[in-house]
Design a protein around this motif. Sequence first.
Motif, PDB file in Angstrom:
ATOM      1  N   ASP A  97     -30.786  -1.336 -45.965  1.00  0.00           N
ATOM      2  CA  ASP A  97     -31.570  -1.187 -44.740  1.00  0.00           C
ATOM      3  C   ASP A  97     -31.649  -2.482 -43.943  1.00  0.00           C
ATOM      4  O   ASP A  97     -32.660  -2.764 -43.303  1.00  0.00           O
ATOM      5  CB  ASP A  97     -32.985  -0.697 -45.076  1.00  0.00           C
ATOM      6  CG  ASP A  97     -32.989   0.682 -45.679  1.00  0.00           C
ATOM      7  OD1 ASP A  97     -32.170   1.515 -45.258  1.00  0.00           O
ATOM      8  OD2 ASP A  97     -33.803   0.927 -46.589  1.00  0.00           O
ATOM      9  N   GLN A  98     -30.606  -3.282 -43.979  1.00  0.00           N
ATOM     10  CA  GLN A  98     -30.591  -4.556 -43.253  1.00  0.00           C
ATOM     11  C   GLN A  98     -29.227  -4.785 -42.641  1.00  0.00           C
ATOM     12  O   GLN A  98     -28.238  -4.210 -43.059  1.00  0.00           O
ATOM     13  CB  GLN A  98     -30.960  -5.709 -44.192  1.00  0.00           C
ATOM     14  CG  GLN A  98     -30.036  -5.939 -45.373  1.00  0.00           C
ATOM     15  CD  GLN A  98     -28.674  -6.555 -45.044  1.00  0.00           C
ATOM     16  OE1 GLN A  98     -28.571  -7.372 -44.133  1.00  0.00           O
ATOM     17  NE2 GLN A  98     -27.645  -6.175 -45.763  1.00  0.00           N
TER      18      GLN A  98
ATOM     19  N   LEU B  57     -31.989  -8.746 -40.245  1.00  0.00           N
ATOM     20  CA  LEU B  57     -32.921  -7.810 -39.624  1.00  0.00           C
ATOM     21  C   LEU B  57     -33.119  -6.631 -40.550  1.00  0.00           C
ATOM     22  O   LEU B  57     -32.156  -5.985 -40.967  1.00  0.00           O
ATOM     23  CB  LEU B  57     -32.376  -7.323 -38.276  1.00  0.00           C
ATOM     24  CG  LEU B  57     -33.201  -6.256 -37.564  1.00  0.00           C
ATOM     25  CD1 LEU B  57     -34.565  -6.791 -37.151  1.00  0.00           C
ATOM     26  CD2 LEU B  57     -32.441  -5.727 -36.354  1.00  0.00           C
ATOM     27  N   ASN B  58     -34.393  -6.350 -40.897  1.00  0.00           N
ATOM     28  CA  ASN B  58     -34.725  -5.158 -41.660  1.00  0.00           C
ATOM     29  C   ASN B  58     -34.747  -4.000 -40.673  1.00  0.00           C
ATOM     30  O   ASN B  58     -35.560  -3.972 -39.755  1.00  0.00           O
ATOM     31  CB  ASN B  58     -36.080  -5.316 -42.353  1.00  0.00           C
ATOM     32  CG  ASN B  58     -36.445  -4.115 -43.193  1.00  0.00           C
ATOM     33  OD1 ASN B  58     -36.313  -2.970 -42.766  1.00  0.00           O
ATOM     34  ND2 ASN B  58     -36.914  -4.375 -44.396  1.00  0.00           N
ATOM     35  N   LEU B  59     -33.845  -3.049 -40.845  1.00  0.00           N
ATOM     36  CA  LEU B  59     -33.707  -1.950 -39.891  1.00  0.00           C
ATOM     37  C   LEU B  59     -34.886  -0.984 -39.936  1.00  0.00           C
ATOM     38  O   LEU B  59     -35.172  -0.328 -38.936  1.00  0.00           O
ATOM     39  CB  LEU B  59     -32.402  -1.196 -40.158  1.00  0.00           C
ATOM     40  CG  LEU B  59     -31.130  -2.026 -39.958  1.00  0.00           C
ATOM     41  CD1 LEU B  59     -29.910  -1.258 -40.430  1.00  0.00           C
ATOM     42  CD2 LEU B  59     -30.988  -2.448 -38.500  1.00  0.00           C
ATOM     43  N   ARG B  60     -35.571  -0.906 -41.047  1.00  0.00           N
ATOM     44  CA  ARG B  60     -36.722  -0.002 -41.152  1.00  0.00           C
ATOM     45  C   ARG B  60     -37.955  -0.569 -40.464  1.00  0.00           C
ATOM     46  O   ARG B  60     -38.637   0.124 -39.740  1.00  0.00           O
ATOM     47  CB  ARG B  60     -37.054   0.289 -42.607  1.00  0.00           C
ATOM     48  CG  ARG B  60     -36.099   1.249 -43.238  1.00  0.00           C
ATOM     49  CD  ARG B  60     -36.611   1.693 -44.561  1.00  0.00           C
ATOM     50  NE  ARG B  60     -35.732   2.715 -45.097  1.00  0.00           N
ATOM     51  CZ  ARG B  60     -35.984   3.411 -46.155  1.00  0.00           C
ATOM     52  NH1 ARG B  60     -37.101   3.199 -46.821  1.00  0.00           N
ATOM     53  NH2 ARG B  60     -35.143   4.315 -46.576  1.00  0.00           N
ATOM     54  N   SER B  61     -38.241  -1.844 -40.721  1.00  0.00           N
ATOM     55  CA  SER B  61     -39.478  -2.429 -40.198  1.00  0.00           C
ATOM     56  C   SER B  61     -39.278  -3.188 -38.902  1.00  0.00           C
ATOM     57  O   SER B  61     -40.242  -3.469 -38.192  1.00  0.00           O
ATOM     58  CB  SER B  61     -40.079  -3.380 -41.238  1.00  0.00           C
ATOM     59  OG  SER B  61     -39.258  -4.524 -41.393  1.00  0.00           O
ATOM     60  N   GLY B  62     -38.035  -3.566 -38.607  1.00  0.00           N
ATOM     61  CA  GLY B  62     -37.773  -4.383 -37.431  1.00  0.00           C
ATOM     62  C   GLY B  62     -38.072  -5.854 -37.660  1.00  0.00           C
ATOM     63  O   GLY B  62     -38.028  -6.653 -36.737  1.00  0.00           O
ATOM     64  N   THR B  63     -38.352  -6.233 -38.908  1.00  0.00           N
ATOM     65  CA  THR B  63     -38.663  -7.617 -39.243  1.00  0.00           C
ATOM     66  C   THR B  63     -37.395  -8.452 -39.248  1.00  0.00           C
ATOM     67  O   THR B  63     -36.396  -8.084 -39.849  1.00  0.00           O
ATOM     68  CB  THR B  63     -39.341  -7.703 -40.633  1.00  0.00           C
ATOM     69  OG1 THR B  63     -40.502  -6.895 -40.629  1.00  0.00           O
ATOM     70  CG2 THR B  63     -39.712  -9.124 -40.974  1.00  0.00           C
ATOM     71  N   TYR B  64     -37.459  -9.583 -38.578  1.00  0.00           N
ATOM     72  CA  TYR B  64     -36.346 -10.530 -38.493  1.00  0.00           C
ATOM     73  C   TYR B  64     -36.632 -11.678 -39.450  1.00  0.00           C
ATOM     74  O   TYR B  64     -37.768 -12.139 -39.560  1.00  0.00           O
ATOM     75  CB  TYR B  64     -36.245 -11.039 -37.053  1.00  0.00           C
ATOM     76  CG  TYR B  64     -35.453 -12.310 -36.898  1.00  0.00           C
ATOM     77  CD1 TYR B  64     -34.067 -12.286 -36.812  1.00  0.00           C
ATOM     78  CD2 TYR B  64     -36.098 -13.541 -36.840  1.00  0.00           C
ATOM     79  CE1 TYR B  64     -33.344 -13.468 -36.671  1.00  0.00           C
ATOM     80  CE2 TYR B  64     -35.380 -14.713 -36.695  1.00  0.00           C
ATOM     81  CZ  TYR B  64     -34.010 -14.670 -36.616  1.00  0.00           C
ATOM     82  OH  TYR B  64     -33.297 -15.820 -36.487  1.00  0.00           O
TER      83      TYR B  64
ATOM     84  N   HIS C 182     -39.890  -8.555 -48.030  1.00  0.00           N
ATOM     85  CA  HIS C 182     -39.545  -8.108 -46.682  1.00  0.00           C
ATOM     86  C   HIS C 182     -38.551  -6.946 -46.698  1.00  0.00           C
ATOM     87  O   HIS C 182     -38.071  -6.523 -45.649  1.00  0.00           O
ATOM     88  CB  HIS C 182     -38.971  -9.264 -45.870  1.00  0.00           C
ATOM     89  CG  HIS C 182     -39.997 -10.243 -45.394  1.00  0.00           C
ATOM     90  ND1 HIS C 182     -41.009 -10.721 -46.178  1.00  0.00           N
ATOM     91  CD2 HIS C 182     -40.178 -10.826 -44.194  1.00  0.00           C
ATOM     92  CE1 HIS C 182     -41.762 -11.556 -45.492  1.00  0.00           C
ATOM     93  NE2 HIS C 182     -41.271 -11.642 -44.279  1.00  0.00           N
TER      94      HIS C 182
END
Length: 98
Positions: free
Chosen positions: A5-6, A18-25, A77
């Motif tokens: 998921d990144q 970038l974590n594609l699920r949370s949008g966390t960079y 994360h």
Amino acid sequence: MASKDQISCDLEGEAAILNLRSGTYFGLDPVGAMIWSLIVQPRRVAEIRNALIDQFDVEAERCSRDLLQLLGELQAHGLIQVLDEPAPDGRGSDEEGS
């Protein structure tokens, strides 16, 4: 191993993930980017630590501590998955006591 998921990219020796699920960079400096390149495929923590010790002038204890801290942050994360290593008899650790 890197989570599915990144997505990540190399930024002139550094890394952006970038974590594609949370949008966390998540940004990594050159040492972190080297670690990231090593964990794209499943590896033992000891293999990563040994590669870092070979590449950099760092004490084994400090390297282990800093590596485990970074891996913990990446896992928190959702950027990596930590896989249990099978026991010497071939059973996974989740089967112990069964």
